[in-house]
Design a protein around this motif. Structure first.
Motif, PDB file in Angstrom:
ATOM      1  N   MET A  98       1.913   7.009   3.908  1.00 29.97           N
ATOM      2  CA  MET A  98       0.724   7.692   3.406  1.00 29.97           C
ATOM      3  C   MET A  98      -0.519   6.849   3.670  1.00 29.97           C
ATOM      4  O   MET A  98      -1.527   7.351   4.163  1.00 29.97           O
ATOM      5  N   ARG A  99      -0.439   5.559   3.355  1.00 33.96           N
ATOM      6  CA  ARG A  99      -1.551   4.637   3.591  1.00 33.96           C
ATOM      7  C   ARG A  99      -1.956   4.640   5.051  1.00 33.96           C
ATOM      8  O   ARG A  99      -3.137   4.772   5.384  1.00 33.96           O
ATOM      9  N   ASP A 100      -0.976   4.550   5.935  1.00 32.73           N
ATOM     10  CA  ASP A 100      -1.264   4.503   7.362  1.00 32.73           C
ATOM     11  C   ASP A 100      -1.846   5.815   7.873  1.00 32.73           C
ATOM     12  O   ASP A 100      -2.751   5.828   8.699  1.00 32.73           O
ATOM     13  N   TYR A 101      -1.348   6.938   7.351  1.00 33.55           N
ATOM     14  CA  TYR A 101      -1.874   8.246   7.744  1.00 33.55           C
ATOM     15  C   TYR A 101      -3.334   8.379   7.335  1.00 33.55           C
ATOM     16  O   TYR A 101      -4.184   8.780   8.136  1.00 33.55           O
ATOM     17  N   PHE A 102      -3.643   8.036   6.092  1.00 31.95           N
ATOM     18  CA  PHE A 102      -5.022   8.170   5.640  1.00 31.95           C
ATOM     19  C   PHE A 102      -5.951   7.181   6.335  1.00 31.95           C
ATOM     20  O   PHE A 102      -7.122   7.498   6.559  1.00 31.95           O
ATOM     21  N   ALA A 103      -5.471   6.017   6.691  1.00 33.34           N
ATOM     22  CA  ALA A 103      -6.283   5.083   7.478  1.00 33.34           C
ATOM     23  C   ALA A 103      -6.578   5.678   8.851  1.00 33.34           C
ATOM     24  O   ALA A 103      -7.710   5.593   9.352  1.00 33.34           O
ATOM     25  N   SER A 118      10.644   4.342  -1.633  1.00 31.39           N
ATOM     26  CA  SER A 118       9.346   4.697  -2.219  1.00 31.39           C
ATOM     27  C   SER A 118       8.211   3.919  -1.567  1.00 31.39           C
ATOM     28  O   SER A 118       7.159   4.478  -1.264  1.00 31.39           O
ATOM     29  N   GLY A 119       8.416   2.641  -1.375  1.00 32.61           N
ATOM     30  CA  GLY A 119       7.397   1.823  -0.719  1.00 32.61           C
ATOM     31  C   GLY A 119       7.126   2.289   0.697  1.00 32.61           C
ATOM     32  O   GLY A 119       5.981   2.288   1.152  1.00 32.61           O
ATOM     33  N   ASP A 120       8.165   2.719   1.391  1.00 31.27           N
ATOM     34  CA  ASP A 120       8.010   3.216   2.754  1.00 31.27           C
ATOM     35  C   ASP A 120       7.176   4.495   2.775  1.00 31.27           C
ATOM     36  O   ASP A 120       6.303   4.661   3.622  1.00 31.27           O
ATOM     37  N   ARG A 121       7.431   5.403   1.830  1.00 31.75           N
ATOM     38  CA  ARG A 121       6.656   6.654   1.768  1.00 31.75           C
ATOM     39  C   ARG A 121       5.183   6.364   1.512  1.00 31.75           C
ATOM     40  O   ARG A 121       4.303   6.945   2.151  1.00 31.75           O
ATOM     41  N   VAL A 122       4.897   5.450   0.597  1.00 29.26           N
ATOM     42  CA  VAL A 122       3.502   5.117   0.298  1.00 29.26           C
ATOM     43  C   VAL A 122       2.863   4.390   1.479  1.00 29.26           C
ATOM     44  O   VAL A 122       1.695   4.616   1.804  1.00 29.26           O
ATOM     45  N   ALA A 123       3.632   3.552   2.167  1.00 29.27           N
ATOM     46  CA  ALA A 123       3.104   2.873   3.354  1.00 29.27           C
ATOM     47  C   ALA A 123       2.748   3.879   4.444  1.00 29.27           C
ATOM     48  O   ALA A 123       1.708   3.756   5.105  1.00 29.27           O
ATOM     49  N   ASP A 131      -1.520  -1.838  -2.839  1.00 25.72           N
ATOM     50  CA  ASP A 131      -0.996  -2.252  -4.142  1.00 25.72           C
ATOM     51  C   ASP A 131       0.207  -1.387  -4.525  1.00 25.72           C
ATOM     52  O   ASP A 131       1.181  -1.878  -5.098  1.00 25.72           O
ATOM     53  N   GLY A 132       0.135  -0.095  -4.205  1.00 26.01           N
ATOM     54  CA  GLY A 132       1.253   0.804  -4.492  1.00 26.01           C
ATOM     55  C   GLY A 132       2.493   0.430  -3.710  1.00 26.01           C
ATOM     56  O   GLY A 132       3.612   0.452  -4.253  1.00 26.01           O
ATOM     57  N   VAL A 133       2.319   0.094  -2.450  1.00 26.19           N
ATOM     58  CA  VAL A 133       3.462  -0.330  -1.623  1.00 26.19           C
ATOM     59  C   VAL A 133       4.118  -1.555  -2.254  1.00 26.19           C
ATOM     60  O   VAL A 133       5.335  -1.603  -2.408  1.00 26.19           O
ATOM     61  N   LEU A 173       5.969  -0.824  -5.478  1.00 24.67           N
ATOM     62  CA  LEU A 173       7.209  -0.073  -5.272  1.00 24.67           C
ATOM     63  C   LEU A 173       8.278  -0.875  -4.530  1.00 24.67           C
ATOM     64  O   LEU A 173       9.282  -0.332  -4.104  1.00 24.67           O
ATOM     65  N   GLY A 174       8.039  -2.163  -4.359  1.00 26.86           N
ATOM     66  CA  GLY A 174       9.056  -3.022  -3.763  1.00 26.86           C
ATOM     67  C   GLY A 174       8.871  -3.277  -2.286  1.00 26.86           C
ATOM     68  O   GLY A 174       9.760  -3.802  -1.630  1.00 26.86           O
ATOM     69  N   GLY A 175       7.729  -2.888  -1.736  1.00 27.27           N
ATOM     70  CA  GLY A 175       7.452  -3.145  -0.329  1.00 27.27           C
ATOM     71  C   GLY A 175       7.921  -2.009   0.560  1.00 27.27           C
ATOM     72  O   GLY A 175       8.595  -1.077   0.113  1.00 27.27           O
ATOM     73  N   PRO A 176       7.573  -2.102   1.849  1.00 26.96           N
ATOM     74  CA  PRO A 176       7.908  -1.028   2.782  1.00 26.96           C
ATOM     75  C   PRO A 176       9.404  -0.931   3.086  1.00 26.96           C
ATOM     76  O   PRO A 176       9.839   0.032   3.703  1.00 26.96           O
ATOM     77  N   GLY A 177      10.177  -1.881   2.606  1.00 20.38           N
ATOM     78  CA  GLY A 177      11.620  -1.838   2.824  1.00 20.38           C
ATOM     79  C   GLY A 177      12.368  -0.959   1.831  1.00 20.38           C
ATOM     80  O   GLY A 177      13.570  -0.759   1.960  1.00 20.38           O
ATOM     81  N   THR A 178      11.656  -0.423   0.844  1.00 20.64           N
ATOM     82  CA  THR A 178      12.277   0.487  -0.118  1.00 20.64           C
ATOM     83  C   THR A 178      11.877   1.917   0.233  1.00 20.64           C
ATOM     84  O   THR A 178      10.831   2.134   0.862  1.00 20.64           O
TER      85      THR A 178
END
Length: 52
Positions: free
Chosen positions: A25-30, A18-23, A6-8, A11-16
């Motif tokens: 983070m999401r992938d690291y924690f997964a 901020s969205g890339d940083r959260v993506a 939801d955060g990604v 924040l405008g998706g993984p193409g932004t």
């Protein structure tokens, strides 16, 4: 992980930036979530060897 997704999106998706940083983070924690049981298993084996 739904909250991170939801955060990604918020924040405008993984193409932004901020969205890339959260993506990332999401992938690291997964990854950590999936690997932690194996790490704990390995630690128990090491601890058992030390106790001998």
């Amino acid at each position: 992980m739904d909250l991170a997704e939801d955060g990604v999106t918020a924040l405008g998706g993984p193409g932004t930036p901020s969205g890339d940083r959260v993506a990332h983070m999401r992938d690291y924690f997964a990854f950590v979530h999936d690997e932690l049981p194996l790490v704990l298993e390995r630690w128990r084996a090491v601890a058992a060897e030390r106790a001998e």
